[in-house]
Design an enzyme around this catalytic site. Structure first.
Site, PDB file in Angstrom:
ATOM      1  N   LYS A 127       0.131  19.596  38.330  1.00 44.54           N
ATOM      2  CA  LYS A 127      -0.261  19.701  39.742  1.00 44.54           C
ATOM      3  C   LYS A 127      -1.309  18.648  40.105  1.00 44.54           C
ATOM      4  O   LYS A 127      -1.299  18.114  41.210  1.00 44.54           O
ATOM      5  CB  LYS A 127      -0.756  21.114  40.057  1.00 44.54           C
ATOM      6  CG  LYS A 127       0.357  22.127  39.812  1.00 44.54           C
ATOM      7  CD  LYS A 127       0.436  23.196  40.854  1.00 44.54           C
ATOM      8  CE  LYS A 127       1.813  23.836  40.865  1.00 44.54           C
ATOM      9  NZ  LYS A 127       1.901  25.078  40.117  1.00 44.54           N
ATOM     10  N   LYS A 209      13.005  22.367  36.812  1.00 40.21           N
ATOM     11  CA  LYS A 209      13.431  23.745  37.056  1.00 40.21           C
ATOM     12  C   LYS A 209      13.574  23.967  38.551  1.00 40.21           C
ATOM     13  O   LYS A 209      13.000  23.232  39.349  1.00 40.21           O
ATOM     14  CB  LYS A 209      12.406  24.721  36.481  1.00 40.21           C
ATOM     15  CG  LYS A 209      10.994  24.520  37.033  1.00 40.21           C
ATOM     16  CD  LYS A 209      10.121  25.737  36.879  1.00 40.21           C
ATOM     17  CE  LYS A 209       8.910  25.687  37.780  1.00 40.21           C
ATOM     18  NZ  LYS A 209       8.362  26.917  38.234  1.00 40.21           N
ATOM     19  N   LYS A 212      10.118  26.743  44.188  1.00 41.74           N
ATOM     20  CA  LYS A 212       9.905  26.974  45.610  1.00 41.74           C
ATOM     21  C   LYS A 212       9.306  25.755  46.282  1.00 41.74           C
ATOM     22  O   LYS A 212       9.627  25.437  47.410  1.00 41.74           O
ATOM     23  CB  LYS A 212       8.917  28.124  45.786  1.00 41.74           C
ATOM     24  CG  LYS A 212       9.607  29.461  45.875  1.00 41.74           C
ATOM     25  CD  LYS A 212       8.681  30.464  46.479  1.00 41.74           C
ATOM     26  CE  LYS A 212       8.202  31.464  45.453  1.00 41.74           C
ATOM     27  NZ  LYS A 212       7.010  31.053  44.715  1.00 41.74           N
TER      28      LYS A 212
HETATM   29  P1  ADP Z   1       7.737  28.740  41.974  1.00 35.37           P
HETATM   30  O1  ADP Z   1       7.516  27.980  40.704  1.00 35.37           O
HETATM   31  O2  ADP Z   1       9.136  28.672  42.434  1.00 35.37           O
HETATM   32  O3  ADP Z   1       6.726  28.471  43.054  1.00 35.37           O
HETATM   33  P2  ADP Z   1       6.214  31.103  41.289  1.00 35.37           P
HETATM   34  O4  ADP Z   1       5.189  30.222  40.636  1.00 35.37           O
HETATM   35  O5  ADP Z   1       5.832  31.896  42.481  1.00 35.37           O
HETATM   36  O6  ADP Z   1       7.540  30.272  41.593  1.00 35.37           O
HETATM   37  O7  ADP Z   1       6.764  32.087  40.177  1.00 35.37           O
HETATM   38  C1  ADP Z   1       7.296  33.390  40.418  1.00 35.37           C
HETATM   39  C2  ADP Z   1       8.042  33.854  39.198  1.00 35.37           C
HETATM   40  O8  ADP Z   1       9.297  33.143  39.117  1.00 35.37           O
HETATM   41  C3  ADP Z   1       7.316  33.567  37.876  1.00 35.37           C
HETATM   42  O9  ADP Z   1       7.498  34.687  37.028  1.00 35.37           O
HETATM   43  C4  ADP Z   1       8.015  32.363  37.316  1.00 35.37           C
HETATM   44  O10 ADP Z   1       7.992  32.365  35.896  1.00 35.37           O
HETATM   45  C5  ADP Z   1       9.447  32.579  37.814  1.00 35.37           C
HETATM   46  N1  ADP Z   1      10.168  31.303  37.970  1.00 35.37           N
HETATM   47  C6  ADP Z   1       9.922  30.323  38.868  1.00 35.37           C
HETATM   48  N2  ADP Z   1      10.803  29.306  38.735  1.00 35.37           N
HETATM   49  C7  ADP Z   1      11.642  29.663  37.720  1.00 35.37           C
HETATM   50  C8  ADP Z   1      12.783  29.050  37.097  1.00 35.37           C
HETATM   51  N3  ADP Z   1      13.290  27.896  37.528  1.00 35.37           N
HETATM   52  N4  ADP Z   1      13.393  29.713  36.076  1.00 35.37           N
HETATM   53  C9  ADP Z   1      12.924  30.911  35.646  1.00 35.37           C
HETATM   54  N5  ADP Z   1      11.871  31.544  36.191  1.00 35.37           N
HETATM   55  C10 ADP Z   1      11.227  30.940  37.210  1.00 35.37           C
END
Ligand code: ADP
Length: 346
Positions: A127, A209, A212
């Site tokens: 980040k 991956k 969001k």
């Molecule tokens: P993002 O990375 O999309 O902003 P968050 O940080 O809010 O998502 O994470 C919410 C949950 O979703 C966490 O438990 C995270 O491990 C899971 N998560 C986010 N992206 C993935 C992914 N591509 N594959 C598996 N789990 C994910």
């Protein structure tokens, strides 16, 4: 991931052992990675455990300081989780900023976290690289705030995706230090997935991956309409196919097969596996099949989300009830914490 043993719950001042906690940031629309990495487990766990699920609105401030869209985003993420099967009558489902005790526990834990280890965190380094203009202390101490959220309910089972593994390891370190210094108040939290190994849903471009906040064209969002889902899947990276039987799959092809595992019938997957191994795979057909199965899986969740979003009073009621339940648990924990730390002079 370490094996997680599930023991019967304990009450009062003993260490509880089967409380579940996890969170999701309202930084954008919920996607397939969130579902298979986290929400699917929330839904399975809510029947068997005492669960706390949180919209991590304070965490989102570390990277998204503009709060203009926060209210709308919080509602969307609430609605999307409920549409995915999370039941606010079974689990405590709340907003992080509604539990005021979190700031206090975060402060105490910050005294047990070292600058060096925080700077080494992979997500912090990523980040900081992406946003060199906003490397704030909140970003650095993100794993500390996350630990405060988890242990606020003395949770030990944390359903998360693979990207959170390192944060959980740090949470265990902070807990061990706290317990060592002040007494055994907190159980050690562990990442949890029903399928033994933690899940990482890859992006459709074959790298990184689904996420969001970044990678829009490579991520399948539940808010995407059917045509957008089809378009994104059809654009997924492939090649002209293997030229020798049983060739190991390149990463980007492996990723597509992994996505098929999530939504396609086993016999469909077996057929394409055999085609691949016999060098007669047609990626166009594979992607068409994957796109249709994705639409079949995702469209009903989108529809349900829209129905929930149309009922704002329902969402407000969910938030109020969640805040009340989560705060009750937090007040109880903070009494134990202050007593253990000797912050009880009156
Ligand atoms: P993002 O990375 O999309 O902003 P968050 O940080 O809010 O998502 O994470 C919410 C949950 O979703 C966490 O438990 C995270 O491990 C899971 N998560 C986010 N992206 C993935 C992914 N591509 N594959 C598996 N789990 C994910």
């Amino acid at each position: 991931m370490s094996e997680t043993t599930i023991n019967p719950s304990t009450t009062d001042n003993q260490l509880p052992s089967n409380i579940v906690m996890s969170g999701i940031r309202p930084t954008g629309m919920v996607h397939l990675g969130n579902y298979f990495g986290a929400i699917r487990n929330y839904v399975s766990m809510q029947d068997d455990f005492e669960c706390y699920f949180m919209i991590a609105d304070l965490h989102s401030l570390t990277t998204h300081p503009d709060t203009k869209t926060l209210k709308e985003n919080v509602r969307r993420v609430l609605a999307e989780n409920i549409a995915c099967g999370l039941d606010p009558n079974k689990a405590t489902f709340y907003c992080q900023s509604h539990v005021y005790e979190t700031g206090e526990l975060y402060l105490y834990l910050n005294m047990l976290a070292y600058k060096g280890e925080l700077e080494k965190t992979v997500t912090f380094k990523d980040k900081a690289r992406q946003h060199p203009e906003n490397v704030n202390a909140g970003l650095l101490t993100y794993p500390v705030l996350q630990t405060a959220d988890i242990i606020m309910h003395r949770a030990s089972l944390v359903p998360v995706g693979k990207d959170q593994e390192q944060h959980l390891e740090m949470a265990r370190n902070f807990v061990v230090r706290f317990n060592h210094r002040y007494g055994d108040i907190f159980p050690e939290p562990h990442a949890f997935n029903y399928n033994k190994s933690l899940v990482k849903v890859p992006g459709l471009d074959g790298s990184g991956k689904m996420s969001k906040s970044e990678n829009n064209m490579s991520t399948l969002y539940f808010a995407d309409d059917d045509e957008t889902i089809r378009k994104k899947v059809m654009k997924a990276k492939t090649d002209s196919g293997p030229t020798a039987p049983n060739t190991p799959k390149p990463d980007y092809i492996d990723n597509i097969f992994m996505l098929m595992q999530l939504v396609c019938e086993p016999d469909v997957i077996s057929k394409f596996e055999a085609d691949y191994n016999n060098c007669n795979i047609r990626y166009g057909d594979l992607k068409k099949q994957l796109a249709e199965d994705m639409v079949k899986f995702m469209a009903p969740i989108r529809q349900k989300t829209n129905d929930i979003l149309a009922n704002d009073q329902y969402l407000v009621d969910v938030m109020k009830k969640g805040a009340e339940q989560a705060s009750k648990s937090a007040v109880k924990t903070m009494k134990l914490v202050r007593d253990a730390m000797g912050l009880n002079y009156l």
